[in-house]
Design an enzyme around this catalytic site. Sequence first.
Site, PDB file in Angstrom:
ATOM      1  N   GLY A 108       2.581  -3.014   8.180  1.00  0.00           N
ATOM      2  CA  GLY A 108       3.057  -3.299   9.709  1.00  0.00           C
ATOM      3  C   GLY A 108       4.296  -3.841   9.823  1.00  0.00           C
ATOM      4  O   GLY A 108       5.018  -4.389   8.776  1.00  0.00           O
TER       5      GLY A 108
ATOM      6  N   GLU B  44      -6.048  -5.980   4.276  1.00  0.00           N
ATOM      7  CA  GLU B  44      -6.260  -7.051   3.286  1.00  0.00           C
ATOM      8  C   GLU B  44      -7.444  -6.977   2.412  1.00  0.00           C
ATOM      9  O   GLU B  44      -8.210  -7.919   1.985  1.00  0.00           O
ATOM     10  CB  GLU B  44      -6.501  -8.459   4.040  1.00  0.00           C
ATOM     11  CG  GLU B  44      -4.950  -9.149   4.733  1.00  0.00           C
ATOM     12  CD  GLU B  44      -4.129  -8.961   3.778  1.00  0.00           C
ATOM     13  OE1 GLU B  44      -4.148  -9.071   2.742  1.00  0.00           O
ATOM     14  OE2 GLU B  44      -3.071  -8.996   4.334  1.00  0.00           O
TER      15      GLU B  44
ATOM     16  N   THR C  48       0.974  -1.176   0.097  1.00  0.00           N
ATOM     17  CA  THR C  48       0.027   0.116   0.087  1.00  0.00           C
ATOM     18  C   THR C  48       0.973   1.291   0.024  1.00  0.00           C
ATOM     19  O   THR C  48       1.844   1.235   0.456  1.00  0.00           O
ATOM     20  CB  THR C  48      -0.978  -0.088   1.061  1.00  0.00           C
ATOM     21  OG1 THR C  48      -1.602  -1.155   1.283  1.00  0.00           O
ATOM     22  CG2 THR C  48      -1.879   0.988   1.160  1.00  0.00           C
TER      23      THR C  48
END
Length: 609
Positions: free
Chosen positions: A122, A369, A83
């Site tokens: 993350g 997701e 992303t």
Amino acid sequence: MTRKELFKNTLRKSVHAWKLINELPLSDDESLMLRHFMDQPGFLDLHWRMFVPAIKGQGTEEQKQKWLPLANKMQIIGCYAQTELGHGSNVQGLETTATFDPQTDQFILHSPTQTSSKWWPGGLGKVSTHAVIYARLITDGKDHGVHGFIVQLRNMDDHSPLPGITIGDIGVKFGNGAYNSMDNGFLMFDKFCIPRDQMLMRLSKVTREGKYVPSDVPRQLMYGTMVSVRQTIVSNASIAMARAVCIATRYSAVRRQFGSQNGGIETQVIDYKTQQNRLFPLLASAYAFRFVGEWLKWLYTDVTQRLEASDFATLPEAHACTAGLKSMTTSATSDGIEECRKLCGGHGYLWCSGLPELFAVYVPACTYEGDNVVLQLQVARFLMKTVSQLGSGKAPAGTTAYMGRAKHLLQCRSSIRKAEDWLNPAMVLETFEARALRMAVSCANNLSKFENQEQGFSELLADLVEAAIAHCQLIVVSKFIVKLEGEIKGKGVKNQLKNLCYIYALHLIHKHLGDFLSTNSITSEQASLANHQLRSLYTQVRPNAVALVDAFDYTDHYLGSVLGRYDGNVYPKLFEEALKDPLNDTVVPDGYHEYIRPLIKQHLRSARL
Ligand SMILES: CCCCCCCCCC/C=C\CCC/C=C/C(=O)SCCNC(=O)CCNC(=O)[C@H](O)C(C)(C)COP(=O)(O)OP(=O)(O)OC[C@H]1O[C@@H](n2cnc3c(N)ncnc32)[C@H](O)[C@@H]1OP(=O)(O)O
Ligand SMILES: Cc1cc2nc3c(=O)[nH]c(=O)nc-3n(C[C@H](O)[C@H](O)[C@H](O)COP(=O)(O)OP(=O)(O)OC[C@H]3O[C@@H](n4cnc5c(N)ncnc54)[C@H](O)[C@@H]3O)c2cc1C
């Protein structure tokens, strides 16, 4: 804890968990359990669930031999950086470039705009030494679309970012603790070079001469890591829903309000039909998501084995099922956790109920997701394709097999005559099949009125999402019924599960009555029979409700909830918790002399005047 303390404590826990996994040692399944008991998002999630699977799925044999031993021993720590600031859902719209330089046999990674900065991954912000980076591959001036690359981000000696890399944490997220244990990060490349062999080349390749060799297998395999995680998210939805329901059910049995006769004891709130109508469908959902999660795991294993044998036939269905069920179960679970908070009245709003933290940590599952609406639109595309092929001789299979009975399902009338008929699995199933098929066919008919199909699709997005949800709900109901047909030890247990199965199905009919009526899948009389049956099922579940949540086997420590305590000793423990609050360290609060006293004194002075 402050953000820094929380982050550091999560590092401590993660490293301790890793130590236990190695020392005991723990199997893969046991390690997953440990992750649940650790109960905090952290860098291990991304390393194990995305970085390692991305290399396994997209790396060549040589790449796997080089990188996996390092990753498996955690000598490198990786994350999944797809992303960007400007694009998350639209993967094809990513802007980071990886330009091949034949002179040096390297790729030059670059972030050409601010929106091309990686944003959200993350583990990226502070921990990872490496990442799988998704970037547009450019050779000889030609853009070949998005591909994956293994990239070292930080110096292995002092952890500083390598020259050409700017990296950091994106800041505080929703909730007090919740996801703030994770270092979701940003990353920019300034003409950062990596060797050619760090492009993940199992699917497509770039040769030494700079020639692009496209994949001879579906390029969507590049999305395989997301499919794998979406599958696990469905089982996780059951775990989170069960946790909230366990708290709300136990507390609803403890809490009494109104109904005292002649000064006697008041009514347990769990006995109110309104409470049951809100709570028991969530209890049923926790079980339903568990069973559909087990089935999805089977489907995923099956498609993985087929892909290894170069059989790609079931890939579209596996994508549609993982995307749709991830979307449906996480939306229902987020809403369910919030409903459980309300079911616990005012005390549900206390931090020590365990519900605010659970909501805050869970709710991003609706976005990560794949945004839940975007994912349902993938299901809708799959359904429209399936409907368009009806009658072409290609029989729909798997979860769309019911569409093969389109002729019957489009004109059949439900034969429900009395409330008990709603306990007939075939009748329930046919009702859901008729509704799902009719909604899909109605969308397809409306689409066909548009000259431009894509324009039509855009116009009908909202209806398409509803049709996709109807299809996903059918899958969950049907897998619950299949579960009941299999071996379940204990007649009593089976009866309880049957009750939950019908509660799950009938509450969906109640909730989406508009769909069922407008598609003529049932009549309004049959709808009221369903409601009647639902009330009767609630009465049967009521005496077993606490046992059904005890069966989740969550410890008090794991639940972290004063309201959901196993011993029901809620009120004294609420006091204990309150007294622990730092505000109660002193009787007169800090700030009294500065703010409260002058205010009161001023009031007294003006009163005297
Ligand atoms: C305290 C306790 C906490 C709970 C703990 C629980 C832990 C749970 C596990 C969590 C683990 C990790 C934490 C989460 C970390 C989060 C990570 C991320 O978010 S990573 C980034 C995820 N990003 C996305 O999901 C992006 C969403 N977008 C897409 O997937 C795609 O772009 C899509 C599907 C929207 C469209 O694809 P595309 O742009 O390629 O469109 P096309 O038109 O080109 O599609 C072509 C064709 O391909 C089909 N397709 C798409 N995807 C797939 C796929 N995955 N597999 C197979 N086929 C796919 C698509 O349907 C089209 O088909 P066609 O037949 O041509 O119509
Ligand atoms: C906690 C968390 C952890 C994450 N971890 C990672 C990670 O480790 N690695 C990583 O790469 N990414 C990660 N992400 C990013 C995540 O994958 C994306 O945020 C997600 O895919 C959604 O994309 P987006 O933010 O671009 O949303 P957008 O697409 O901008 O969505 C905004 C709104 O637009 C709507 N919308 C968008 N497109 C359409 C369409 N075609 N039709 C109709 N409506 C549309 C959506 O429904 C939504 O309502 C993480 C995100 C979160 C919140």
